[in-house]
Scaffold this motif. Structure first.
Motif, short mmCIF file in Angstrom:
data_model
loop_
_atom_site.label_atom_id
_atom_site.label_comp_id
_atom_site.label_asym_id
_atom_site.label_seq_id
_atom_site.Cartn_x
_atom_site.Cartn_y
_atom_site.Cartn_z
N ASP A 163 1.39 -10.59 -0.45
CA ASP A 163 2.58 -11.26 -1.01
C ASP A 163 3.73 -10.27 -1.01
O ASP A 163 3.53 -9.09 -1.30
N ASP A 164 4.93 -10.75 -0.71
CA ASP A 164 6.07 -9.82 -0.74
C ASP A 164 6.57 -9.62 -2.17
O ASP A 164 7.38 -8.73 -2.43
N SER A 165 6.12 -10.46 -3.09
CA SER A 165 6.52 -10.28 -4.49
C SER A 165 5.53 -9.34 -5.19
O SER A 165 4.33 -9.64 -5.27
N SER A 166 6.06 -8.22 -5.69
CA SER A 166 5.15 -7.25 -6.31
C SER A 166 4.54 -7.82 -7.60
O SER A 166 3.39 -7.56 -7.92
N SER A 167 5.32 -8.65 -8.33
CA SER A 167 4.78 -9.19 -9.59
C SER A 167 3.63 -10.15 -9.32
O SER A 167 2.65 -10.18 -10.07
N VAL A 168 3.75 -10.93 -8.24
CA VAL A 168 2.65 -11.86 -7.90
C VAL A 168 1.42 -11.06 -7.47
O VAL A 168 0.30 -11.35 -7.89
N GLN A 211 0.67 -8.11 -8.38
CA GLN A 211 0.14 -7.50 -9.61
C GLN A 211 -0.75 -8.49 -10.37
O GLN A 211 -1.82 -8.14 -10.85
N MET A 212 -0.27 -9.73 -10.45
CA MET A 212 -1.02 -10.72 -11.23
C MET A 212 -2.32 -11.15 -10.53
O MET A 212 -3.34 -11.37 -11.17
N ARG A 229 13.07 -15.80 -8.14
CA ARG A 229 13.62 -14.86 -7.15
C ARG A 229 13.99 -15.59 -5.86
O ARG A 229 15.09 -15.43 -5.32
N PHE A 253 -4.63 -8.15 -10.98
CA PHE A 253 -5.07 -8.09 -12.39
C PHE A 253 -6.16 -9.13 -12.67
O PHE A 253 -7.21 -8.83 -13.24
N ASP A 299 8.66 -15.04 -9.27
CA ASP A 299 8.75 -15.11 -7.81
C ASP A 299 9.48 -16.38 -7.38
O ASP A 299 10.24 -16.38 -6.41
N GLU A 342 -0.24 -5.71 -18.17
CA GLU A 342 -1.57 -5.31 -17.67
C GLU A 342 -2.24 -4.33 -18.63
O GLU A 342 -3.41 -4.46 -18.96
#
Lengths: 120, 577
Positions: free
Chosen positions: A8-13, A15-16, B244, A19, B241, B39
């Motif tokens: 994914d190009d979204s780091s937050s996605v 990360q999730m 964004r 996680f 996202d 996290e």
């Protein structure tokens, strides 16, 4: 330990996804776009791939089509995780070789359940 | 629209695009910090849940589960123990009072028997004198006199012995009777108090242990709750996202409009203005929707984190002090029961001593009564023999007749006394039987049930203590993790606030674009009419990747209210092909 690739190009996605699946006991590697994902898939064996659709350099559908051609990836489950909900995009994903589709945001418990079901 | 106007629109939109790009970059950094903080927070929450789970697991062990029934059995045994003693003490006091009365009767009997024995001695002396006076003729009577002498001696000895024992017994019995009479009301009150305390103890214990037994259920509910909150935060962070992408599409639209305005350069002024106006209208709706969405998910992250953090202050995190408190409570209740038991045992000991000395006396009285019956028989025979001897002696036997008559009187009197003694004896034996049954309560080992229940409860408490010690150790770790969580939460909340602050900059963009829109409306009030919804959709919709963007565009073009993102849930399900 089973290995999962999150693209994914979204780091937050990313990360999730990481996680959620790490907490469920999987080893998770990350790729920032389709090109990176394809390279990582080619560099090592993954048991499950989760990819975004709209990404720079190479989108998810192109990546899936390319990954399917890699040795050992013919039957590896690949889920598309995207903001897209249009039927034609979904159909394109299926044709490229995706196993399933999730519209963002994903349900963590559901994602784990699907991973457990698809990874054997 | 004039060339200058087009240029102005293009400039404003290019400026807005740059601001949005900066904002997006800033937002990306902020959301990454929020996600990282979350996290860490979730990791600590998992640690707390693991620690609590270990406590709950030890609480759910079979051995620990049996503590409650053991304590219940102890309560029932202790209560029975005290009730039986209270009842028995009352019965025994009654018996002691009756026994004292009977002993007074026996004293009278022995006094009368002593009098008879004295009379018999005197008679013996007269008989011996008469035997001497009769000489050879009184030889038959001499045997009678000898028998009477021996008999008189035995009678005197026996009666004196019994009288001595009765007299010795009397003060002890009287003292106990007085003490028990005086103390029994307070003893009854004390035992009633003990019973009430025991009832309170059992109630408190039951409540404590019930709360403890509910802990695993609370824990599971808490785990479910946390899992739900974590899922919602995961979902909210992903929503960034979507926002964004939505913002990127607004930037693309601004660039597209600016480019068209510049490229057109007043060739088709009406069309350009309508295109710009329609585009601005759509993008303003999109930006307002972005603001509403960001507010929704940042607020969701905050409330979920608050809920997750509240776990540290919940009953579940506080389970270890609860276990310790219950163990201490149960232990102190057990000590209290033991103290009550010792107090009860003090009374039991006094009663045992009082009643215990009675058996010797009862045996003596019983023996004396049997002897008295024998004496009555002998006296009767003596009376008959003396009458026969007197008849044989004829006219010389006036004195012998007197003696024979006296022996007969003594025999009758003795018979009466013996009957009284026998009646009293029977009453004493009946009482003895009754008190013996009652005394079983105070007998050694009579409280076996209580002792067994105490042993079982102590074993259960040892388990509870082990769990409590383990829980205390885990609690220390929980406390340390909680402190880390609190520190981390403030970071996450700060980053959330910074994120809000970043997205509040959308207001500046909206204001600039809104001002432009008003200027365009003022310059040409008919602009709205020139908008072609179809043309707008085909121009902007191709880049849209979410249904929300399409819905917002539709609302903007058709003058509908702004669609607002619904409260975010735990996320969407997977659709397998």
């Amino acid at each position: 330990m089973k290995r999962i690739l999150a693209v994914d190009d979204s780091s937050s996605v990313r990360q999730m996804v990481t996680f959620t699946l790490r907490n469920a006991g999987y080893e998770v590697a990350e790729a920032v776009d389709g090109k990176d994902g394809l390279a990582k898939a080619g560099g090592g064996k993954f048991d499950f791939i989760i990819t975004d659709l709209n990404m720079p350099q190479m989108d998810g559908i192109q990546m899936i089509a390319a990954v399917r051609k890699l040795p050992g990836y013919g039957f590896v489950p690949i889920l598309m995780l995207t903001t897209e909900s249009q039927a034609e995009k979904k159909d394109a994903g299926r044709k490229a070789g995706a196993t399933g589709w999730i519209v963002k945001p994903f349900n963590a418990a559901q994602l784990i359940a699907v991973a457990q079901k698809l990874i054997r | 629209m004039t060339k200058a106007g087009s240029e102005r629109v293009a400039n404003v939109l290019e400026g807005a695009t740059r601001r949005l790009q900066m904002l997006a970059k800033e937002g990306e950094g902020r959301i990454a910090s929020v996600a990282k903080g979350f996290e860490g927070l979730a990791g600590h929450t998992n640690k707390i849940l693991d620690l609590t789970s270990a406590i709950v697991e030890s609480l759910e062990s079979d051995r620990l589960r049996s503590v409650f029934p053991k304590v219940q059995a102890l309560g029932a045994s202790a209560r029975l123990f005290f009730e039986e003693r209270l009842k028995a003490t009352t019965t025994i006091l009654g018996a002691v009072e009756v026994e004292a009365k009977l002993l007074r009767q026996f004293s009278a009997v022995t006094r009368r028997q002593a009098g008879i024995a004295l009379k018999t001695s005197v008679l013996t002396m007269f008989t011996n004198i008469e035997v001497g006076r009769l000489g050879e003729d009184g030889s038959g009577f001499q045997h009678l006199a000898q028998t009477l002498t021996e008999f008189s001696k035995t009678l005197t000895d026996d009666t004196e012995e019994l009288a001595r024992h009765i007299e010795a017994r009397k003060p002890t019995l009287e003292a106990t009777r007085r003490a028990l009479s005086a103390e029994l009301p307070s003893l009854q009150q004390e035992l009633a108090r003990l019973d009430v305390h025991l009832g309170d103890d059992m109630e408190a214990l039951q409540e404590g242990l019930t709360r403890l037994s509910e802990a695993p259920m609370q824990f599971r509910m808490c785990v479910d709750d946390i899992a739900q909150q974590v899922a919602q935060v995961v979902s909210a962070i992903q929503s960034h996202d979507i926002t964004r992408q939505q913002m990127e599409h607004v930037e693309e639209a601004f660039t597209l409009i600016a480019s068209k305005m510049r490229d057109g350069r007043g060739k088709k002024p009406g069309k350009d203005a309508s295109l710009a106006y329609g585009g601005l209208k759509i993008q303003m709706y999109q930006l307002q929707n972005i603001q509403a969405t960001v507010t929704a998910w940042t607020s969701q992250i905050r409330s979920c984190i608050d809920i997750i953090l509240s776990v540290s202050a919940s009953d579940v995190a506080g389970i270890s002090p609860l276990v310790l408190q219950r163990e201490q409570e149960v232990s102190s209740r057990l000590l209290h029961i033991e103290q009550l038991e010792r107090e009860g045992e003090g009374y039991s000991e006094r009663i045992r001593k009082t009643v215990g000395g009675r058996s010797t006396l009862i045996a003596l009285v019983s023996e004396h009564t049997e002897k008295s019956k024998l004496v009555r028989h002998h006296l009767h025979l003596l009376s008959l023999n003396s009458i026969i001897e007197a008849s044989r002696l004829g006219r010389q036997a006036d004195a012998v007749f007197e003696i024979a008559s006296s022996i007969s009187d003594i025999s009758v009197e003795w018979g009466n006394v013996t009957e009284q003694s026998e009646t009293a004896m029977k009453e004493i034996l009946r009482l003895m039987e009754k008190t013996s049954e009652t005394m079983q309560v105070f007998a050694e080992g009579g409280d076996e049930r209580l002792n067994e229940a105490q042993v079982q409860t102590r074993a259960g408490l040892r388990e509870l203590k082990t769990v409590a010690a383990f829980a205390a150790q885990q609690a220390e770790e929980i406390e340390s993790v909680t402190a880390k969580m609190r520190a981390m939460t403030s970071d996450v909340v700060n980053n959330g606030s910074l994120l809000d602050a970043s997205y509040s900059k959308v207001d500046g963009v909206l204001s600039a674009v809104g001002e432009l829109k008003v200027q365009m409306e003022t310059a040409d009030p008919e602009l709205e009419r020139g908008i072609s919804a179809h043309e707008m959709e085909s121009l902007f919709a191709s880049s849209y990747t979410t249904q929300m963007e399409r819905d917002v565009m539709h609302a903007a073009l058709h003058g509908m209210p702004l669609p607002v993102a619904e409260q975010l849930g735990a996320g969407n399900s997977v659709e397998l092909f």
